[in-house]
Write a protein that holds these residues in place. Sequence first.
Motif, mmCIF file in Angstrom:
data_model
loop_
_atom_site.group_PDB
_atom_site.id
_atom_site.type_symbol
_atom_site.label_atom_id
_atom_site.label_comp_id
_atom_site.label_asym_id
_atom_site.label_seq_id
_atom_site.Cartn_x
_atom_site.Cartn_y
_atom_site.Cartn_z
ATOM 1 N N PHE A 142 0.884 -1.157 0.000
ATOM 2 C CA PHE A 142 0.000 0.000 0.000
ATOM 3 C C PHE A 142 0.918 1.202 0.000
ATOM 4 O O PHE A 142 1.403 1.623 1.033
ATOM 5 C CB PHE A 142 -0.917 -0.038 1.227
ATOM 6 C CG PHE A 142 -2.240 -0.622 0.901
ATOM 7 C CD1 PHE A 142 -3.396 0.094 1.066
ATOM 8 C CD2 PHE A 142 -2.309 -1.895 0.372
ATOM 9 C CE1 PHE A 142 -4.617 -0.456 0.723
ATOM 10 C CE2 PHE A 142 -3.513 -2.457 0.031
ATOM 11 C CZ PHE A 142 -4.671 -1.732 0.203
ATOM 12 N N GLU A 157 -4.275 3.629 0.631
ATOM 13 C CA GLU A 157 -3.853 3.651 -0.767
ATOM 14 C C GLU A 157 -4.589 4.830 -1.403
ATOM 15 O O GLU A 157 -5.829 4.893 -1.360
ATOM 16 C CB GLU A 157 -4.220 2.345 -1.465
ATOM 17 C CG GLU A 157 -3.962 2.337 -2.959
ATOM 18 C CD GLU A 157 -2.487 2.226 -3.307
ATOM 19 O OE1 GLU A 157 -2.162 2.273 -4.506
ATOM 20 O OE2 GLU A 157 -1.660 2.099 -2.389
ATOM 21 N N ILE A 179 -6.189 -0.525 -7.052
ATOM 22 C CA ILE A 179 -6.274 -0.749 -5.609
ATOM 23 C C ILE A 179 -6.674 -2.187 -5.305
ATOM 24 O O ILE A 179 -6.102 -2.841 -4.431
ATOM 25 C CB ILE A 179 -7.271 0.252 -4.972
ATOM 26 C CG1 ILE A 179 -6.706 1.672 -5.053
ATOM 27 C CG2 ILE A 179 -7.539 -0.119 -3.514
ATOM 28 C CD1 ILE A 179 -7.668 2.744 -4.583
#
Length: 398
Positions: A142, A157, A179
């Motif tokens: 992340f 993120e 993501i």
Amino acid sequence: MDLTSSIKIKIAYYDKGHQTLLENSNNYDPDFIANMKALVEDGFEISVSDFVLNSLFHKKQVNSTKYPDRDSLKSSISNTIENMTDYLDIKNNTLVIKKNCDPTVENRERIGESFAISVISKIIGVIDADWDIIPVLPEKAFDFIYSSTGAKVTQIEAKGCFSNEKGKSSSICNHKKSIIDKKRSVRNNTTHSYKADYYYGVITKISNGNKVTCYLLDPPTSGFEGDSFKLKIKNRLKYYSHFLNLIAPTSELTKIIINYDSDIYIDNEPLHYKYISEPYNSFFHQKITFQFANEIIGGSLIFQKDNFFIFIGLTSSIINSIALGKLASFSKTRTETLKNIEFHIDGYNLSKSEQEEIEKFIEANPHSSRLLLNQIHFSGDISISNSGVAIGILSLNY
């Protein structure tokens, strides 16, 4: 760009599926859920000063050598504000892109990161100084920030895009896919270097004429392994060391904090600092200072252009908290704005670095010979962040 103005933000769930996941009390703290629901319903405002500070210190492009010395940090502060002024504007509390401007990918990422920090900070109840950057790793991570919230740790993120399309543009959909792909990689890697208890995805959309929109997503959790208190102290010490070094690089307090080992930090135990009875008086010696309510604000000048200076400072309360070992408990609930402040300083009693900034002003202004160095008059607006950092634009009047 007026650093004391604010930007209104619309907070929305990416879709119904992510809403269900984000509101699941088995995965998220009930207080976080309540705060998030309030933001979705009422919206949120971020001060421009917080936006700038987050853009400066919390961006993926920063690394351990980004600000190796005081001059590098001063230059970056000046360039960041000038760069943003070139392509961004604030109109009716709305962030807009100036005509014929096309911000770079890095600038878009920086904007997305800055808004994400402020929004998630509000949801989980932390201050700007609690965040740090996950370094570039050979494994997917992340790629953003890491924060301690009590006994738990949160990661974000963050993505950013510009689009005047209604609804979710292709860029937003691509960001969502990125993501999701990254979360799968993190979840499946049982030996990942960075784990957390709470994860949030934030996609920021900017479109001219409309409020900034932050879409919230739910990445998975994998469980933090480590000491969250030490992480919190480490993050805060790193954050404040930048400002201490900028304002007073030769101060004993600055040297202590820069070389301090967060692993040996003991809460409520004062540092071995010889001016411990009044820490801020020593630290602010020969600096630009003024009074606000029960606080002393002290800091440094960075000459910008004409008769304008950027002011960067800290409050006396955060200096005391650092020196007295109360860093973990320091908190402010909101950013404060000081409008139309005026004060005088004696230029002869300033440090060499402050005098050098005044000299840059004199060189750039042929008529400044009328300036009385023993009675320099400043005026302007200052914002104080929830981390106790002061930033603003001051004009030197002569």
